[in-house]
Design a protein around this motif. Structure first.
Motif, PDB file in Angstrom:
ATOM      1  N   MET A  86       0.826  -1.200   0.000  1.00 34.06           N
ATOM      2  CA  MET A  86       0.000   0.000   0.000  1.00 34.06           C
ATOM      3  C   MET A  86       0.868   1.261   0.000  1.00 34.06           C
ATOM      4  SD  MET A  86      -3.460   0.449   2.248  1.00 34.06           S
ATOM      5  CE  MET A  86      -4.935   1.103   1.438  1.00 34.06           C
ATOM      6  N   LYS A  87       2.142   1.103   0.353  1.00 33.27           N
ATOM      7  CA  LYS A  87       3.061   2.234   0.307  1.00 33.27           C
ATOM      8  C   LYS A  87       3.540   2.515  -1.113  1.00 33.27           C
ATOM      9  CE  LYS A  87       7.358  -0.411   0.955  1.00 33.27           C
ATOM     10  NZ  LYS A  87       8.397  -0.827   1.914  1.00 33.27           N
ATOM     11  N   GLY A  88       3.263   1.578  -2.044  1.00 35.59           N
ATOM     12  CA  GLY A  88       3.842   1.641  -3.379  1.00 35.59           C
ATOM     13  C   GLY A  88       3.732   2.995  -4.042  1.00 35.59           C
ATOM     14  N   ASN A  89       2.520   3.524  -4.137  1.00 33.08           N
ATOM     15  CA  ASN A  89       2.315   4.825  -4.755  1.00 33.08           C
ATOM     16  C   ASN A  89       1.979   5.913  -3.744  1.00 33.08           C
ATOM     17  OD1 ASN A  89       2.879   4.043  -7.387  1.00 33.08           O
ATOM     18  ND2 ASN A  89       0.777   3.409  -7.783  1.00 33.08           N
ATOM     19  N   TYR A  90       2.157   5.564  -2.442  1.00 33.55           N
ATOM     20  CA  TYR A  90       1.939   6.544  -1.378  1.00 33.55           C
ATOM     21  C   TYR A  90       2.952   6.265  -0.270  1.00 33.55           C
ATOM     22  CZ  TYR A  90      -0.467   9.466   2.069  1.00 33.55           C
ATOM     23  OH  TYR A  90      -0.767  10.441   3.002  1.00 33.55           O
ATOM     24  N   PRO A  91       4.213   6.688  -0.474  1.00 30.00           N
ATOM     25  CA  PRO A  91       5.263   6.392   0.495  1.00 30.00           C
ATOM     26  C   PRO A  91       4.948   6.777   1.946  1.00 30.00           C
ATOM     27  CG  PRO A  91       6.240   7.193  -1.534  1.00 30.00           C
ATOM     28  CD  PRO A  91       4.750   7.356  -1.688  1.00 30.00           C
ATOM     29  N   PRO A  92       4.175   7.865   2.210  1.00 32.08           N
ATOM     30  CA  PRO A  92       3.866   8.188   3.616  1.00 32.08           C
ATOM     31  C   PRO A  92       3.077   7.104   4.349  1.00 32.08           C
ATOM     32  CG  PRO A  92       3.480  10.112   2.220  1.00 32.08           C
ATOM     33  CD  PRO A  92       3.724   8.942   1.301  1.00 32.08           C
ATOM     34  N   PHE A  93       2.559   6.117   3.621  1.00 32.05           N
ATOM     35  CA  PHE A  93       1.859   4.999   4.252  1.00 32.05           C
ATOM     36  C   PHE A  93       2.700   4.380   5.359  1.00 32.05           C
ATOM     37  CE2 PHE A  93       1.186   0.372   4.449  1.00 32.05           C
ATOM     38  CZ  PHE A  93      -0.158   0.310   4.750  1.00 32.05           C
ATOM     39  N   SER A  94       4.008   4.286   5.123  1.00 29.70           N
ATOM     40  CA  SER A  94       4.888   3.637   6.095  1.00 29.70           C
ATOM     41  C   SER A  94       4.953   4.390   7.413  1.00 29.70           C
ATOM     42  CB  SER A  94       6.298   3.505   5.511  1.00 29.70           C
ATOM     43  OG  SER A  94       6.292   2.678   4.365  1.00 29.70           O
ATOM     44  N   GLU A  95       4.639   5.683   7.387  1.00 32.14           N
ATOM     45  CA  GLU A  95       4.735   6.504   8.599  1.00 32.14           C
ATOM     46  C   GLU A  95       3.419   6.547   9.384  1.00 32.14           C
ATOM     47  OE1 GLU A  95       7.783   7.375   9.223  1.00 32.14           O
ATOM     48  OE2 GLU A  95       8.311   6.546   7.260  1.00 32.14           O
ATOM     49  N   ILE A  96       2.352   5.994   8.827  1.00 38.10           N
ATOM     50  CA  ILE A  96       1.074   5.981   9.541  1.00 38.10           C
ATOM     51  C   ILE A  96       1.189   5.028  10.725  1.00 38.10           C
ATOM     52  CG2 ILE A  96      -1.384   5.436   9.366  1.00 38.10           C
ATOM     53  CD1 ILE A  96      -1.156   6.041   6.337  1.00 38.10           C
ATOM     54  N   MET A  97       0.868   5.510  11.893  1.00 38.92           N
ATOM     55  CA  MET A  97       1.094   4.739  13.115  1.00 38.92           C
ATOM     56  C   MET A  97       0.026   3.661  13.306  1.00 38.92           C
ATOM     57  SD  MET A  97       3.899   5.799  14.146  1.00 38.92           S
ATOM     58  CE  MET A  97       3.931   4.872  15.673  1.00 38.92           C
ATOM     59  N   ALA A  98       0.416   2.446  12.957  1.00 35.81           N
ATOM     60  CA  ALA A  98      -0.477   1.303  13.168  1.00 35.81           C
ATOM     61  C   ALA A  98       0.354   0.055  13.444  1.00 35.81           C
ATOM     62  CB  ALA A  98      -1.373   1.098  11.942  1.00 35.81           C
ATOM     63  N   ASP A  99       1.412   0.235  14.242  1.00 36.70           N
ATOM     64  CA  ASP A  99       2.321  -0.872  14.510  1.00 36.70           C
ATOM     65  C   ASP A  99       1.605  -2.061  15.150  1.00 36.70           C
ATOM     66  OD1 ASP A  99       4.308   0.693  13.495  1.00 36.70           O
ATOM     67  OD2 ASP A  99       5.342   1.045  15.393  1.00 36.70           O
ATOM     68  N   HIS A 100       0.624  -1.774  15.984  1.00 37.84           N
ATOM     69  CA  HIS A 100      -0.110  -2.862  16.643  1.00 37.84           C
ATOM     70  C   HIS A 100      -0.801  -3.748  15.612  1.00 37.84           C
ATOM     71  CE1 HIS A 100      -3.103   0.259  15.941  1.00 37.84           C
ATOM     72  NE2 HIS A 100      -4.032  -0.670  16.040  1.00 37.84           N
ATOM     73  N   ALA A 101      -1.332  -3.134  14.553  1.00 39.00           N
ATOM     74  CA  ALA A 101      -2.017  -3.906  13.511  1.00 39.00           C
ATOM     75  C   ALA A 101      -1.036  -4.792  12.756  1.00 39.00           C
ATOM     76  CB  ALA A 101      -2.735  -2.966  12.549  1.00 39.00           C
ATOM     77  N   ILE A 102       0.153  -4.258  12.498  1.00 35.84           N
ATOM     78  CA  ILE A 102       1.175  -5.045  11.809  1.00 35.84           C
ATOM     79  C   ILE A 102       1.618  -6.206  12.686  1.00 35.84           C
ATOM     80  CG2 ILE A 102       3.501  -5.003  10.845  1.00 35.84           C
ATOM     81  CD1 ILE A 102       3.007  -2.050  10.119  1.00 35.84           C
ATOM     82  N   ASP A 103       1.872  -5.940  13.971  1.00 34.38           N
ATOM     83  CA  ASP A 103       2.313  -6.998  14.878  1.00 34.38           C
ATOM     84  C   ASP A 103       1.260  -8.101  15.007  1.00 34.38           C
ATOM     85  OD1 ASP A 103       4.778  -5.911  15.412  1.00 34.38           O
ATOM     86  OD2 ASP A 103       4.131  -4.835  17.198  1.00 34.38           O
ATOM     87  N   GLU A 104       0.003  -7.708  15.146  1.00 33.22           N
ATOM     88  CA  GLU A 104      -1.062  -8.704  15.266  1.00 33.22           C
ATOM     89  C   GLU A 104      -1.138  -9.556  14.000  1.00 33.22           C
ATOM     90  OE1 GLU A 104      -4.557  -6.482  16.133  1.00 33.22           O
ATOM     91  OE2 GLU A 104      -3.880  -5.907  18.152  1.00 33.22           O
ATOM     92  N   THR A 105      -0.979  -8.913  12.852  1.00 33.74           N
ATOM     93  CA  THR A 105      -1.030  -9.646  11.584  1.00 33.74           C
ATOM     94  C   THR A 105       0.142 -10.603  11.450  1.00 33.74           C
ATOM     95  OG1 THR A 105      -2.236  -7.862  10.491  1.00 33.74           O
ATOM     96  CG2 THR A 105      -1.022  -9.370   9.066  1.00 33.74           C
TER      97      THR A 105
END
Length: 269
Positions: free
Chosen positions: A164-183
């Motif tokens: 999802m960061k592909g054409n929107y690099p700021p995606f990586s800075e959106i704070m959702a670390d908990h969602a990534i860890d759970e996934t």
């Protein structure tokens, strides 16, 4: 062992070359195995080919499978040709995809989330005017779908899990670390592999999918990893494979995996 499990060809409507071209490119790159993994048709649509520039038509699937299996025999002893496919994940159509793909002898199926809220993840205009809170919701929804895809049992590999960061690099800075860890925890529990996909270099974000930060956390949770160039031209087969191998070792991985007849094959890096 050198392999590339993510390649496309002309049937999807947005890649160049035929399957043989990618196999020959794999041999030239010194691969022992090459996975052919073009996009599934849109099975949930009533149309024969809902999106001609995105995925093959429904009637082409049998021809695709037959061609890969024929080339597998032809190239036996030169390179191991693996029958794969890249499938979207739409929860509402999951059982249709499961039953349809189950009719064919795939070595593996890559599950990739390409849409959330019925909008392409690569559509950078979807972010326009969104509040910070709404951006977090969108990112959380994306990872929720990826987790659901891991639990579905349809897939052996999950494709480009931060694309999802592909054409929107700021995606990586959106704070959702908990969602990534759970996934990542779900992925590890499901014993599904994630790919290191080097096609991010063809998008605005550059680099690979997923980021080093996600790979470090994936290792922490015990997630298995594999490699895919996501080549849409034969010249990108095995692109940056050695750099990926080196980086994975630096992060602390000692092995990666590929699949034959949906059985995980673990090999040292």
């Amino acid at each position: 062992m050198k392999f590339d499990l993510h390649t496309h060809h002309f049937r999807c409507g947005h890649a160049d070359g035929n399957i043989r071209d990618y196999i020959e490119a794999g041999i030239e790159a010194g691969l022992q195995a090459i996975g052919i993994s073009d996009h599934t048709p849109y099975f949930g649509s009533e149309l024969e080919q809902a999106h001609p520039r995105i995925a093959m038509g429904k009637s082409e699937l049998q021809h695709y499978v037959a061609e890969v299996l024929s080339l597998k025999e032809e190239y036996a002893g030169k390179i191991d040709v693996l029958l794969g496919i890249e499938s979207d994940y739409f929860p509402v159509h999951a059982e249709l995809y499961r039953s349809t793909l189950g009719q064919y002898p795939f070595d593996y199926v890559i599950g990739s989330v390409h849409h959330t809220e019925e909008i392409s993840i690569f559509n950078k205009t979807r972010w326009k005017g969104l509040s910070d809170a709404r951006k977090i919701e969108v990112k959380e929804a994306y990872y929720k779908l990826i987790a659901q895809s891991a639990r579905s049992g349809i897939f052996q590999i999950l494709g480009h899990i931060d694309a999802m960061k592909g054409n929107y690099p700021p995606f990586s800075e959106i704070m959702a670390d908990h969602a990534i860890d759970e996934t990542l925890q779900v992925i590890a529990e499901a014993n599904v592999a994630i790919e290191i996909n080097t096609s991010g270099k063809t998008k605005l974000s550059g680099g690979w999918y997923p980021s080093d930060a996600i790979l470090e956390r994936a290792r922490h949770y015990g997630v298995k990893v594999t490699f895919g160039s996501d080549a849409h031209i034969p010249g990108r087969v095995a692109d940056e494979l050695e750099q990926v191998r080196t980086r994975l070792k630096e992060i602390g991985f000692t092995e990666w995996v590929y699949f034959k007849q949906k059985q995980m094959q673990i090999v040292p890096l």
